[in-house]
Design a protein around this motif. Structure first.
Motif: not given
Length: 168
Positions: A83-87, A103-110, A122-127
């Motif tokens: 698990l890479y660092r989440d942001a 108002q903000y838009e929060l984006a959580y990247k994993v 197998f590498e995967q990332s999503f927000e």
């Protein structure tokens, strides 16, 4: 009279069952982790992070043996989930008339990588995205709300990782 009520209730239950099955509704099944992923080395850049702990907990609930539970020959054939660092990032969406952010838009990247023996990694990332209303007059309540939203986003991220693992 009671017999008539019993018949009415029985017919109502049958009607509801036929309606639900007729519309295509199915109960969601639990994510099934493939056999070769039932034993995992879980690693991460930050093993004290809340996302790492949440993922470890959810994997154990899915009956996956993780790190400490692995012994002997299983450890050599075990896949590794890194698990890479989440942001978390946020962008303003709207402003009040005085120029403060409303108002903000929060984006959580994993991001993560799954390495299996004798296979390509197998590498995967999503927000994941959420909108968050900010009120400068209630900063204490809003910080607590932000913690709750982030916690929910972590839970969604772990469920998505497990769902993606179940589809491999």
């Amino acid at each position: 009279m009671r017999a008539l009520d019993g018949i009415k209730n029985g017919l109502a239950i049958v009607l509801v069952c036929l309606t639900v099955t007729g519309c295509g509704f199915h109960l969601k099944q639990a994510s099934y982790i493939p056999e070769d992923l039932r034993v995992l080395h879980l690693t991460g850049e930050d093993q004290k992070s809340a996302l790492y702990e949440q993922l470890k907990y959810e994997l154990q609930r899915s009956q996956v043996k993780i790190n400490d539970e692995i012994a002997g020959k299983d450890s050599k054939n075990a896949a590794e989930l890194h698990l890479y660092r989440d942001a978390l990032s946020r962008q303003p969406l709207s402003l009040f008339q005085n120029g403060q952010v409303a108002q903000y838009e929060l984006a959580y990247k994993v991001s993560y990588r799954l390495s299996r023996p004798d296979q390509e990694p197998f590498e995967q990332s999503f927000e994941l995205y959420r909108n968050y209303q900010d009120d400068p007059t209630n900063s204490l309540a809003k910080s607590k709300e932000m913690e709750i939203i982030l916690s929910e986003m972590r839970k969604l991220a772990t469920k998505r990782i497990i769902r993606e693992l179940s589809q491999l």
